[in-house]
Design a protein around this motif. Structure first.
Motif, PDB file in Angstrom:
ATOM      1  N   ASN A 112     -17.637  -1.116   3.146  1.00  0.00           N
ATOM      2  CA  ASN A 112     -17.165  -0.328   2.012  1.00  0.00           C
ATOM      3  C   ASN A 112     -15.712   0.127   2.249  1.00  0.00           C
ATOM      4  N   HIS A 113     -14.879  -0.155   1.282  1.00  0.00           N
ATOM      5  CA  HIS A 113     -13.459   0.215   1.339  1.00  0.00           C
ATOM      6  C   HIS A 113     -13.271   1.722   1.564  1.00  0.00           C
ATOM      7  N   LEU A 114     -14.154   2.519   0.962  1.00  0.00           N
ATOM      8  CA  LEU A 114     -13.988   3.974   1.028  1.00  0.00           C
ATOM      9  C   LEU A 114     -14.326   4.500   2.420  1.00  0.00           C
ATOM     10  N   ALA A 116     -13.995   2.780   5.032  1.00  0.00           N
ATOM     11  CA  ALA A 116     -12.905   2.282   5.886  1.00  0.00           C
ATOM     12  C   ALA A 116     -11.705   3.234   5.834  1.00  0.00           C
ATOM     13  N   HIS A 117     -11.455   3.831   4.663  1.00  0.00           N
ATOM     14  CA  HIS A 117     -10.362   4.816   4.542  1.00  0.00           C
ATOM     15  C   HIS A 117     -10.615   6.020   5.462  1.00  0.00           C
ATOM     16  N   ILE A 118     -11.882   6.332   5.706  1.00  0.00           N
ATOM     17  CA  ILE A 118     -12.229   7.438   6.613  1.00  0.00           C
ATOM     18  C   ILE A 118     -12.125   6.953   8.072  1.00  0.00           C
ATOM     19  N   SER A 138      -7.716   8.166  -3.606  1.00  0.00           N
ATOM     20  CA  SER A 138      -6.978   6.906  -3.715  1.00  0.00           C
ATOM     21  C   SER A 138      -6.672   6.615  -5.164  1.00  0.00           C
ATOM     22  N   GLY A 139      -6.271   5.372  -5.436  1.00  0.00           N
ATOM     23  CA  GLY A 139      -5.958   4.986  -6.807  1.00  0.00           C
ATOM     24  C   GLY A 139      -7.203   4.920  -7.684  1.00  0.00           C
ATOM     25  N   GLY A 140      -8.352   4.698  -7.064  1.00  0.00           N
ATOM     26  CA  GLY A 140      -9.582   4.536  -7.845  1.00  0.00           C
ATOM     27  C   GLY A 140     -10.606   5.635  -7.624  1.00  0.00           C
ATOM     28  N   PHE A 169      -1.341  10.498 -10.458  1.00  0.00           N
ATOM     29  CA  PHE A 169       0.028  10.372  -9.943  1.00  0.00           C
ATOM     30  C   PHE A 169       0.738   9.200 -10.629  1.00  0.00           C
ATOM     31  N   ASP A 170       0.042   8.059 -10.732  1.00  0.00           N
ATOM     32  CA  ASP A 170       0.679   6.869 -11.305  1.00  0.00           C
ATOM     33  C   ASP A 170       0.988   7.063 -12.794  1.00  0.00           C
ATOM     34  N   LYS A 171       0.080   7.725 -13.521  1.00  0.00           N
ATOM     35  CA  LYS A 171       0.304   7.924 -14.961  1.00  0.00           C
ATOM     36  C   LYS A 171       1.415   8.930 -15.223  1.00  0.00           C
ATOM     37  N   GLY A 182       3.300   5.202  -8.664  1.00  0.00           N
ATOM     38  CA  GLY A 182       4.070   6.425  -8.803  1.00  0.00           C
ATOM     39  C   GLY A 182       3.943   7.455  -7.698  1.00  0.00           C
ATOM     40  N   GLY A 183       2.824   7.440  -6.959  1.00  0.00           N
ATOM     41  CA  GLY A 183       2.574   8.490  -5.970  1.00  0.00           C
ATOM     42  C   GLY A 183       3.752   8.770  -5.043  1.00  0.00           C
ATOM     43  N   PRO A 184       4.231   7.741  -4.335  1.00  0.00           N
ATOM     44  CA  PRO A 184       5.337   7.988  -3.399  1.00  0.00           C
ATOM     45  C   PRO A 184       6.610   8.487  -4.098  1.00  0.00           C
ATOM     46  N   ILE A 186       6.730  10.336  -6.912  1.00  0.00           N
ATOM     47  CA  ILE A 186       6.530  11.753  -7.275  1.00  0.00           C
ATOM     48  C   ILE A 186       6.708  12.605  -6.018  1.00  0.00           C
ATOM     49  N   ASP A 187       6.136  12.156  -4.923  1.00  0.00           N
ATOM     50  CA  ASP A 187       6.231  12.877  -3.647  1.00  0.00           C
ATOM     51  C   ASP A 187       7.717  13.126  -3.316  1.00  0.00           C
ATOM     52  N   LYS A 188       8.522  12.069  -3.471  1.00  0.00           N
ATOM     53  CA  LYS A 188       9.938  12.151  -3.129  1.00  0.00           C
ATOM     54  C   LYS A 188      10.688  13.067  -4.101  1.00  0.00           C
ATOM     55  N   GLY A 277      -7.243   7.756   2.254  1.00  0.00           N
ATOM     56  CA  GLY A 277      -6.872   7.122   0.987  1.00  0.00           C
ATOM     57  C   GLY A 277      -5.392   7.322   0.693  1.00  0.00           C
ATOM     58  N   GLY A 278      -4.867   6.522  -0.222  1.00  0.00           N
ATOM     59  CA  GLY A 278      -3.424   6.517  -0.498  1.00  0.00           C
ATOM     60  C   GLY A 278      -2.825   7.886  -0.776  1.00  0.00           C
ATOM     61  N   VAL A 279      -3.531   8.740  -1.512  1.00  0.00           N
ATOM     62  CA  VAL A 279      -2.979  10.053  -1.870  1.00  0.00           C
ATOM     63  C   VAL A 279      -2.916  10.972  -0.637  1.00  0.00           C
ATOM     64  N   ALA A 281      -1.485  10.269   1.870  1.00  0.00           N
ATOM     65  CA  ALA A 281      -0.119  10.107   2.400  1.00  0.00           C
ATOM     66  C   ALA A 281       0.813  11.170   1.818  1.00  0.00           C
ATOM     67  N   ASN A 282       0.350  11.879   0.803  1.00  0.00           N
ATOM     68  CA  ASN A 282       1.221  12.841   0.099  1.00  0.00           C
ATOM     69  C   ASN A 282       1.624  14.019   0.994  1.00  0.00           C
ATOM     70  N   SER A 283       2.916  14.262   1.061  1.00  0.00           N
ATOM     71  CA  SER A 283       3.412  15.255   2.031  1.00  0.00           C
ATOM     72  C   SER A 283       2.957  16.674   1.668  1.00  0.00           C
ATOM     73  N   THR A 309      -2.588   4.349   2.999  1.00  0.00           N
ATOM     74  CA  THR A 309      -2.631   3.363   1.912  1.00  0.00           C
ATOM     75  C   THR A 309      -3.367   2.108   2.428  1.00  0.00           C
ATOM     76  N   ASP A 310      -3.753   1.239   1.499  1.00  0.00           N
ATOM     77  CA  ASP A 310      -4.625   0.109   1.849  1.00  0.00           C
ATOM     78  C   ASP A 310      -4.031  -0.778   2.941  1.00  0.00           C
ATOM     79  N   ASN A 311      -4.878  -1.152   3.882  1.00  0.00           N
ATOM     80  CA  ASN A 311      -4.453  -2.011   4.996  1.00  0.00           C
ATOM     81  C   ASN A 311      -5.684  -2.648   5.624  1.00  0.00           C
TER      82      ASN A 311
HETATM   83  O1  KG4 Z   1      -5.819   3.842  -1.084  1.00  0.00           O
HETATM   84  P1  KG4 Z   1      -4.787   3.187  -1.909  1.00  0.00           P
HETATM   85  O2  KG4 Z   1      -3.639   2.492  -1.218  1.00  0.00           O
HETATM   86  O3  KG4 Z   1      -5.449   2.119  -2.860  1.00  0.00           O
HETATM   87  C1  KG4 Z   1      -6.672   2.346  -3.457  1.00  0.00           C
HETATM   88  O4  KG4 Z   1      -7.716   2.203  -2.772  1.00  0.00           O
HETATM   89  O5  KG4 Z   1      -6.637   2.745  -4.656  1.00  0.00           O
HETATM   90  O6  KG4 Z   1      -4.238   4.286  -2.917  1.00  0.00           O
HETATM   91  C2  KG4 Z   1      -3.237   3.973  -3.838  1.00  0.00           C
HETATM   92  C3  KG4 Z   1      -2.873   5.241  -4.582  1.00  0.00           C
HETATM   93  C4  KG4 Z   1      -1.875   4.995  -5.702  1.00  0.00           C
HETATM   94  O7  KG4 Z   1      -2.332   5.649  -6.863  1.00  0.00           O
HETATM   95  C5  KG4 Z   1      -0.590   5.614  -5.173  1.00  0.00           C
HETATM   96  O8  KG4 Z   1       0.263   6.111  -6.186  1.00  0.00           O
HETATM   97  C6  KG4 Z   1      -1.140   6.731  -4.314  1.00  0.00           C
HETATM   98  O9  KG4 Z   1      -2.270   6.171  -3.682  1.00  0.00           O
HETATM   99  N1  KG4 Z   1      -0.169   7.195  -3.300  1.00  0.00           N
HETATM  100  C7  KG4 Z   1       0.327   8.448  -3.272  1.00  0.00           C
HETATM  101  C8  KG4 Z   1       1.272   8.494  -2.212  1.00  0.00           C
HETATM  102  N2  KG4 Z   1       1.292   7.258  -1.615  1.00  0.00           N
HETATM  103  C9  KG4 Z   1       0.388   6.481  -2.300  1.00  0.00           C
HETATM  104  N3  KG4 Z   1       0.088   9.511  -4.061  1.00  0.00           N
HETATM  105  C10 KG4 Z   1       0.767  10.648  -3.806  1.00  0.00           C
HETATM  106  N4  KG4 Z   1       1.694  10.769  -2.817  1.00  0.00           N
HETATM  107  C11 KG4 Z   1       1.971   9.722  -2.000  1.00  0.00           C
HETATM  108  N5  KG4 Z   1       2.881   9.854  -1.033  1.00  0.00           N
END
Ligand code: KG4
Ligand code: ZN
Length: 352
Positions: A112-114, A116-118, A138-140, A169-171, A182-184, A186-188, A277-279, A281-283, A309-311
């Motif tokens: 499971n991807h989720l 794996a994020h943990i 994350s994005g989903g 974040f992306d919207k 958009g996440g990174p 917006i963070d910046k 998860g990707g979010v 990464a948000n500072s 973020t995904d890897n």
């Molecule tokens: O986990 P991930 O790489 O892919 C999914 O499993 O969805 O998450 C991607 C999401 C995207 O919506 C992206 O905008 C968000 O993570 N993201 C961030 C940041 N870096 C990536 N959101 C807020 N701040 C960040 N620094």
């Protein structure tokens, strides 16, 4: 067996990730991304992602093996994201992993991807205390998980009832004219902005919502509030202060995420909170969670931003944990499951 040597393959969205770990040591983490192709469309086009995975799959595996200095025959396990994600994209990774497993006889784990994020956090911070609370954003998905046993039992305490945090974040980034994803951005932008510029709504935090949706999230109202605010400014012929709106929006998301995750840990009597998860990464989410966890007397863990973020390394990390825990490998006929349930860590050895 010494520490298990495991390769992880990740193709659930737009990154082709291949990671190799030995135990909790990261030996290789190769990612090929189609995000630049996707950026033109302002979102991920599934067919574009699948095609890019097909092209990148074999060279990315080769690069990871070279980087780690191992061959496929040295591996103790091959783990692959079985879901959730884009069906066509998942199929490329699952098909490749099955082929590598069949050709070498190395056991295969559909994971499971989720989870794996943990699990990726083990690569930096060592074994995960059980139980832990995981905030998976994350994005989903935006989910608060109870991780009783990362090799078998995880449950969901709450989740977003509409948009995922990353999706919000992306919207909002799109509304502000920032690039995708958009996440990174917006963070910046938020680093230069005023967090208290506007008080945007905190979804599902009112007293009556806390009764029914204690550990759940809602971000679509917040997104609409930002859109309305921007429209009203434009109607008055005013410029949009992008940095301030980004900072105020980010503050609202991070406030609710960290507040509810910490509440869950406290109420469930769990001492460790993990972000993934990707979010994650948000500072601002990281700094706010650090402050609040400290105040609540909780141990907070999160991986470095690149591993949020995904890897492929995250899939390898979960695979390594499963091999070490002597979990059964998956049957060769498991499907890619685009809506795989968050509570299923890895697929069973026998399918009906
Ligand atoms: O986990 P991930 O790489 O892919 C999914 O499993 O969805 O998450 C991607 C999401 C995207 O919506 C992206 O905008 C968000 O993570 N993201 C961030 C940041 N870096 C990536 N959101 C807020 N701040 C960040 N620094
Ligand atoms: Zn992800």
């Amino acid at each position: 067996m010494s520490e298990p040597l495991v390769m992880g393959i990740e193709t659930s969205c737009d990154e082709t990730g291949v990671g190799i770990v030995r135990g909790t040591d990261l030996l290789a983490d190769e990612v090929a991304s189609s995000v630049e192709e996707q950026a033109r469309y302002g979102g991920v086009v599934p067919e574009v992602a699948s095609r890019a995975h097909l092209e990148a799959m074999v060279p990315t595996v080769q690069r990871a093996l070279d980087e780690a200095g191992v061959t496929l025959h040295d591996l103790d396990g091959i783990a692959v994201t079985a879901g959730p994600g884009l069906a066509g994209a998942l199929m490329v990774g699952v098909g490749a992993a099955k082929a590598y497993s069949l050709a070498t006889g190395v056991p295969l784990y559909g994971v499971n991807h989720l989870s794996a994020h943990i699990a990726v956090d083990t690569l930096e911070n060592g074994p995960i205390p059980e139980p832990s609370i995981g905030l998976l954003v994350s994005g989903g998905h935006s989910t608060i998980m109870m991780v009783e046993d990362l090799a078998g039992e995880v449950s969901q305490l709450g989740a977003s009832i509409d948009d995922a945090a990353g999706e919000a974040f992306d919207k909002v980034a799109r509304l502000l004219g920032l690039p995708f994803p958009g996440g990174p951005y917006i963070d910046k932008a938020a680093r230069e902005g005023d967090r208290a510029f506007v008080e945007f709504p905190r979804g599902l935090t009112a007293a009556k919502d806390m009764e029914r949706h204690r550990y759940d999230f809602s971000f679509s109202g917040l997104k609409t509030a930002v859109a309305r605010w921007i429209e009203a400014q434009r109607a008055e012929g005013k410029d949009i202060p992008v940095n301030d709106v980004a900072a105020a929006f980010q503050e609202a998301v991070c406030d609710v995420l960290s507040r509810k995750a910490i509440l869950a840990a406290k109420e469930q009597g769990v001492e460790t909170l993990l972000l993934g998860g990707g979010v994650a990464a948000n500072s601002r989410l990281r700094s706010m969670a650090v402050e609040r966890a400290e105040r609540a007397g909780l141990t907070l863990r999160f991986p470095k931003p690149k591993l949020c973020t995904d890897n492929g390394a995250m899939v390898a990390a979960l695979g390594s944990h499963l091999v070490a825990a002597k979990a059964e490998p998956s049957a060769m006929n498991f499907p890619a499951d685009s809506s795989m349930d968050v509570t299923v860590v890895s697929l069973a050895d026998k399918l009906d």
